[in-house]
Scaffold this motif. Structure first.
Motif, PDB file in Angstrom:
ATOM      1  N   ILE A 113       0.858  -1.188   0.000  1.00 16.88           N
ATOM      2  CA  ILE A 113       0.000   0.000   0.000  1.00 16.88           C
ATOM      3  C   ILE A 113       0.890   1.233   0.000  1.00 16.88           C
ATOM      4  N   ALA A 114       0.582   2.157  -0.889  1.00 18.71           N
ATOM      5  CA  ALA A 114       1.366   3.389  -0.983  1.00 18.71           C
ATOM      6  C   ALA A 114       0.455   4.593  -0.842  1.00 18.71           C
ATOM      7  N   ILE A 115       0.945   5.590  -0.140  1.00 18.67           N
ATOM      8  CA  ILE A 115       0.228   6.859  -0.054  1.00 18.67           C
ATOM      9  C   ILE A 115       0.506   7.633  -1.340  1.00 18.67           C
ATOM     10  N   ARG A 161      -8.507   4.366   7.690  1.00 20.48           N
ATOM     11  CA  ARG A 161      -9.802   3.947   7.136  1.00 20.48           C
ATOM     12  C   ARG A 161      -9.621   2.781   6.165  1.00 20.48           C
ATOM     13  N   HIS A 162      -8.607   2.865   5.338  1.00 22.19           N
ATOM     14  CA  HIS A 162      -8.348   1.787   4.387  1.00 22.19           C
ATOM     15  C   HIS A 162      -7.980   0.489   5.104  1.00 22.19           C
ATOM     16  N   LEU A 163      -7.110   0.574   6.098  1.00 16.58           N
ATOM     17  CA  LEU A 163      -6.698  -0.616   6.843  1.00 16.58           C
ATOM     18  C   LEU A 163      -7.881  -1.255   7.560  1.00 16.58           C
ATOM     19  N   ASP A 164      -8.744  -0.431   8.147  1.00 13.06           N
ATOM     20  CA  ASP A 164      -9.923  -0.951   8.837  1.00 13.06           C
ATOM     21  C   ASP A 164     -10.842  -1.678   7.864  1.00 13.06           C
ATOM     22  N   HIS A 165     -11.016  -1.117   6.686  1.00  8.56           N
ATOM     23  CA  HIS A 165     -11.920  -1.668   5.677  1.00  8.56           C
ATOM     24  C   HIS A 165     -11.382  -2.962   5.054  1.00  8.56           C
ATOM     25  N   SER A 166     -10.067  -3.066   4.899  1.00  6.77           N
ATOM     26  CA  SER A 166      -9.491  -4.201   4.176  1.00  6.77           C
ATOM     27  C   SER A 166      -9.123  -5.390   5.059  1.00  6.77           C
ATOM     28  N   GLY A 167      -9.285  -5.277   6.358  1.00  7.29           N
ATOM     29  CA  GLY A 167      -9.043  -6.414   7.247  1.00  7.29           C
ATOM     30  C   GLY A 167      -7.582  -6.788   7.432  1.00  7.29           C
ATOM     31  N   VAL A 168      -6.684  -5.829   7.382  1.00  5.43           N
ATOM     32  CA  VAL A 168      -5.259  -6.091   7.588  1.00  5.43           C
ATOM     33  C   VAL A 168      -5.044  -6.537   9.033  1.00  5.43           C
ATOM     34  N   ASP A 169      -4.399  -7.689   9.196  1.00  7.80           N
ATOM     35  CA  ASP A 169      -4.127  -8.153  10.560  1.00  7.80           C
ATOM     36  C   ASP A 169      -2.637  -8.137  10.918  1.00  7.80           C
ATOM     37  N   HIS A 170      -1.787  -7.734   9.973  1.00  6.74           N
ATOM     38  CA  HIS A 170      -0.372  -7.549  10.285  1.00  6.74           C
ATOM     39  C   HIS A 170       0.158  -6.442   9.393  1.00  6.74           C
ATOM     40  N   LEU A 171       0.608  -5.369  10.013  1.00  3.29           N
ATOM     41  CA  LEU A 171       1.016  -4.161   9.310  1.00  3.29           C
ATOM     42  C   LEU A 171       2.518  -3.929   9.473  1.00  3.29           C
ATOM     43  N   VAL A 172       3.199  -3.758   8.339  1.00  3.78           N
ATOM     44  CA  VAL A 172       4.629  -3.476   8.333  1.00  3.78           C
ATOM     45  C   VAL A 172       4.845  -2.169   7.575  1.00  3.78           C
ATOM     46  N   LEU A 173       5.515  -1.228   8.209  1.00  4.14           N
ATOM     47  CA  LEU A 173       5.802   0.056   7.578  1.00  4.14           C
ATOM     48  C   LEU A 173       7.149  -0.011   6.881  1.00  4.14           C
ATOM     49  N   LEU A 174       7.227   0.528   5.684  1.00  2.30           N
ATOM     50  CA  LEU A 174       8.524   0.688   5.030  1.00  2.30           C
ATOM     51  C   LEU A 174       9.078   2.005   5.532  1.00  2.30           C
ATOM     52  N   ASP A 175      10.138   1.909   6.320  1.00  2.00           N
ATOM     53  CA  ASP A 175      10.624   3.066   7.058  1.00  2.00           C
ATOM     54  C   ASP A 175      12.143   2.978   7.197  1.00  2.00           C
ATOM     55  N   VAL A 220       3.342  -0.987   4.007  1.00  4.09           N
ATOM     56  CA  VAL A 220       2.868   0.357   3.678  1.00  4.09           C
ATOM     57  C   VAL A 220       4.032   1.309   3.438  1.00  4.09           C
ATOM     58  N   ILE A 221       3.927   2.027   2.325  1.00  2.06           N
ATOM     59  CA  ILE A 221       4.876   3.072   1.966  1.00  2.06           C
ATOM     60  C   ILE A 221       4.210   4.404   2.285  1.00  2.06           C
ATOM     61  N   GLY A 222       4.819   5.181   3.149  1.00  6.13           N
ATOM     62  CA  GLY A 222       4.238   6.456   3.550  1.00  6.13           C
ATOM     63  C   GLY A 222       4.424   7.533   2.493  1.00  6.13           C
ATOM     64  N   GLY A 223       3.905   8.687   2.785  1.00  3.46           N
ATOM     65  CA  GLY A 223       4.050   9.835   1.914  1.00  3.46           C
ATOM     66  C   GLY A 223       5.402  10.504   2.116  1.00  3.46           C
ATOM     67  N   PRO A 224       5.597  11.668   1.518  1.00  8.39           N
ATOM     68  CA  PRO A 224       6.900  12.329   1.585  1.00  8.39           C
ATOM     69  C   PRO A 224       7.320  12.769   2.994  1.00  8.39           C
ATOM     70  N   TYR A 225       6.364  12.885   3.913  1.00 10.42           N
ATOM     71  CA  TYR A 225       6.698  13.310   5.277  1.00 10.42           C
ATOM     72  C   TYR A 225       6.711  12.149   6.270  1.00 10.42           C
ATOM     73  N   GLY A 226       6.551  10.926   5.775  1.00 12.11           N
ATOM     74  CA  GLY A 226       6.590   9.767   6.658  1.00 12.11           C
ATOM     75  C   GLY A 226       5.228   9.415   7.224  1.00 12.11           C
ATOM     76  N   PHE A 227       5.228   8.741   8.381  1.00 17.75           N
ATOM     77  CA  PHE A 227       4.019   8.209   8.989  1.00 17.75           C
ATOM     78  C   PHE A 227       3.589   8.993  10.214  1.00 17.75           C
TER      79      PHE A 227
END
Length: 158
Positions: free
Chosen positions: A5-7, A62-76, A105-112
């Motif tokens: 997922i990318a912002i 909102r997207h994560l809640d809707h899509s049922g993600v049960d394990h989230l990893v940030l690209l950071d 998840v890939i954040g936007g230009p300012y991060g998470f």
């Protein structure tokens, strides 16, 4: 299910082409999808980074809640950096845990935003160098593909 997922959307055709190439290859191994969550634009003037992060965090939440993600990893950049072999083993350990939906998840230009950081189960760094949030898309998709070929003992990695 594994999602990248990318912002924001990219306007660079070569980035989209490369990301799509590896996303298509990944479907041979897993249920995979690449998702772009709309970025936040300030109505006028220079945007406040904290405000942008907060608004992107709400949209991503909102997207994560809707899509049922049960394990989230940030690209950071502060996340764990793996070799390709170590990342493949880590990914395998996540697959065998019985997760229903793993999301990177890939954040936007300012991060998470802090709220998204608190929801995350981990963070993954592609190394000590800084890359634009646009460039990370094909790099991350390729590394996910590479990990799956390693797990299948296929020659792509060599």
């Amino acid at each position: 299910q594994v999602s990248l997922i990318a912002i924001g959307k990219t306007n660079a055709p070569w980035i989209r082409t490369a990301t799509d190439e590896y996303a298509n290859r990944l479907t041979r191994y897993i249920r995979f999808q690449f998702i772009e969550v709309p970025d936040i634009k300030a109505r006028s003037g220079k945007p406040d980074p904290a405000w942008v992060r907060a608004e992107e965090g709400k949209a991503l939440g909102r997207h994560l809640d809707h899509s049922g993600v049960d394990h989230l990893v940030l690209l950071d950049e502060r996340g764990t950096a793996y070799s390709s072999l170590a990342f493949a083993k880590h990914l395998e350990s996540l697959h065998v845990r019985g997760l229903k939906h793993l999301a990177f998840v890939i954040g936007g230009p300012y991060g998470f935003d802090a709220a998204i950081r608190q929801r995350a189960h981990g963070a993954w760094s592609l190394g000590p160098m800084t890359f634009s949030h646009q460039m990370i898309r094909p790099f991350a998709a390729e590394q996910l593909y590479r990990a799956h070929t390693i797990l299948r003992n296929e020659p792509y990695h060599h």
